[in-house]
Scaffold this active site. Structure first.
Site, PDB file in Angstrom:
ATOM      1  N   GLY A   1       0.656  -5.434   0.775  1.00 50.42           N
ATOM      2  CA  GLY A   1      -0.530  -5.539  -0.072  1.00 50.42           C
ATOM      3  C   GLY A   1      -0.246  -6.134  -1.432  1.00 50.42           C
TER       4      GLY A   1
ATOM      5  N   GLY B   1       0.818  -1.205   0.000  1.00 55.42           N
ATOM      6  CA  GLY B   1       0.000   0.000   0.000  1.00 55.42           C
ATOM      7  C   GLY B   1       0.853   1.257   0.000  1.00 55.42           C
TER       8      GLY B   1
ATOM      9  N   ASP C   1      -1.384  -7.171   6.991  1.00 61.56           N
ATOM     10  CA  ASP C   1      -2.806  -7.124   6.654  1.00 61.56           C
ATOM     11  C   ASP C   1      -3.002  -7.568   5.217  1.00 61.56           C
ATOM     12  OD1 ASP C   1      -1.603  -4.720   5.590  1.00 61.56           O
ATOM     13  OD2 ASP C   1      -3.611  -3.875   5.373  1.00 61.56           O
TER      14      ASP C   1
END
Length: 403
Positions: free
Chosen positions: A148, A99, A179
């Site tokens: 990501g 990200g 994440d």
């Protein structure tokens, strides 16, 4: 309920519209939203489509527009009966570095948390869509593949690593947590390798990705033009045909026994403990007994990371072992919103500042030690969102998640 949800959606819509009128310089420096079509290019082949991440100047970092563009393309390709399979690659020296966290950092400093939430909402929805995709997917992970970037590739059918691939989930080193589905795929790696990668942020090269299951195939970079040409000539939607094509151009993987990925006995002994403190104690015992350089290096990485992030990340991986992809993404969404809110800690902002903005590499974590991290702080990361904050919604009734 419908009127309540509609009001929330309207609130988000108007906030986004207002945000678009911010200073042009702010958006151009670190955009989460910009020229959508040019950020993901498309190559059309006989029976396939290739999406090309096109932000090489920022290592193809993901923003809201990239996530939305990928989702729109993938949806249309899935519905098109003339398209048999989909491929994804990056332009330049990275597949995708994750990200655009500097853009998130700037938005947080401006007080614009709504745009940050929109980024996570869009990205996580696309990751779930990929994880339930109805057509074969080939991700060519040539170059940097982090955070990501792994999220938009690993849930797919095939992942081709190369001799230039470098994988990592380095979020604890910037005060965040792995994440974008990381708590799902890391928790399913052999033994306690997932805990090791999540907590230390250690880098894994292409052949190691192949040997531990993060990648499905490994090929030298010099073979990529031929692989892409052969894939482009295929007229099929059969995963076995695509797999045979990839295997025909695969290269032999010779594991490096000194690599952390292959230290299964030490990993299981040290990272199988219930707490971060016990993990560190176990590593210190190993250093005392063996003076092993790898154990010493691993300890240093843990001590450089945010104490709160370490504890939150360990619990996240442990919960991921017993959850489906959608459950992991919904939980990670809660955690991510908590991480950017600054209500418990400002570690994410401080970590990005120290590592990527000011680059003094001396973050001041809050709390500064593991002993000062309370159970309440950890629990709040995993608690359901408030009544005024919608939980992440995924199309689980239309698209079944996998375990």
């Amino acid at each position: 309920m419908h009127s309540f949800k509609s009001s929330l959606l309207l609130r988000r819509y108007f906030h986004r519209r207002i945000s678009q009128f911010k200073s042009v310089s702010s958006l151009s420096n670190n955009p989460l939203i910009d020229d959508r079509d040019n950020l993901v290019l498309v190559e059309g082949k006989a029976c396939s489509r290739t999406a090309i991440l096109n932000r090489p100047s920022v290592l193809n970092a993901l923003n809201t527009s990239v996530g939305a563009r990928l989702h729109k393309l993938y949806k249309s390709w899935e519905e098109n009966p003339d398209i048999g399979f989909v491929a994804l690659k990056g332009r330049g020296r990275a597949f995708c570095a994750g990200g655009d966290i500097v853009a998130l950092y700037n938005l947080i400093n401006e007080g614009d948390l709504e745009e940050c939430k929109e980024f996570f909402w869009t990205l996580y929805n696309h990751i779930y869509f990929l994880g339930t995709y109805l057509k074969p997917h080939v991700a060519i992970l040539n170059g940097i593949t982090m955070g990501g970037g792994a999220g938009i590739s690993i849930p797919g059918t095939f992942r081709v690593a190369t001799d230039k691939t470098v994988f990592a989930t380095p979020e604890t080193l910037i005060g965040f947590h792995p994440d974008a589905g990381a708590s799902f795929y890391l928790s399913h790696l052999p033994g306690y390798l997932g805990e090791y990668l999540a907590l230390t942020g250690d880098k894994v090269i292409g052949k190691e990705m192949m040997s531990c299951g993060l990648a499905t195939h490994y090929s030298l970079t010099t073979k990529l033009p031929l692989i892409e040409e052969q894939l482009g000539n295929l007229v099929t939607d059969d995963p076995s045909v695509i797999e045979t094509c990839l295997e025909n151009h695969g290269d032999l993987v010779c594991p490096d026994k000194k690599s952390g990925v292959h230290r299964f006995e030490t990993l299981d002994k040290c990272f199988g403990h219930d707490t971060v403190e016990e993990i560190i104690d176990s590593l210190e015992n190993e250093v005392a007994k063996t003076n092993d350089a790898w154990c010493t290096s691993t300890l240093m990485k843990l001590k450089d990371a945010s104490p709160l992030s370490l504890k939150v990340s360990l619990r996240s991986i442990r919960e991921g072992r017993f959850q489906t992809l959608d459950q992991c993404l919904i939980r990670e969404y809660r955690m991510s919103l908590q991480g950017i809110s600054g209500q418990i800690t400002g570690d994410f902002r401080e970590g990005v500042r120290a590592k990527l903005v000011d680059k003094d590499f001396a973050p001041k974590w809050d709390p500064p030690t593991l002993e000062q991290v309370s159970q309440d702080m950890i629990d709040r990361y995993f608690a359901p969102l408030s009544a005024l904050e919608p939980e992440l919604e995924l199309p689980t009734k239309q698209r079944e998640a996998f375990a």
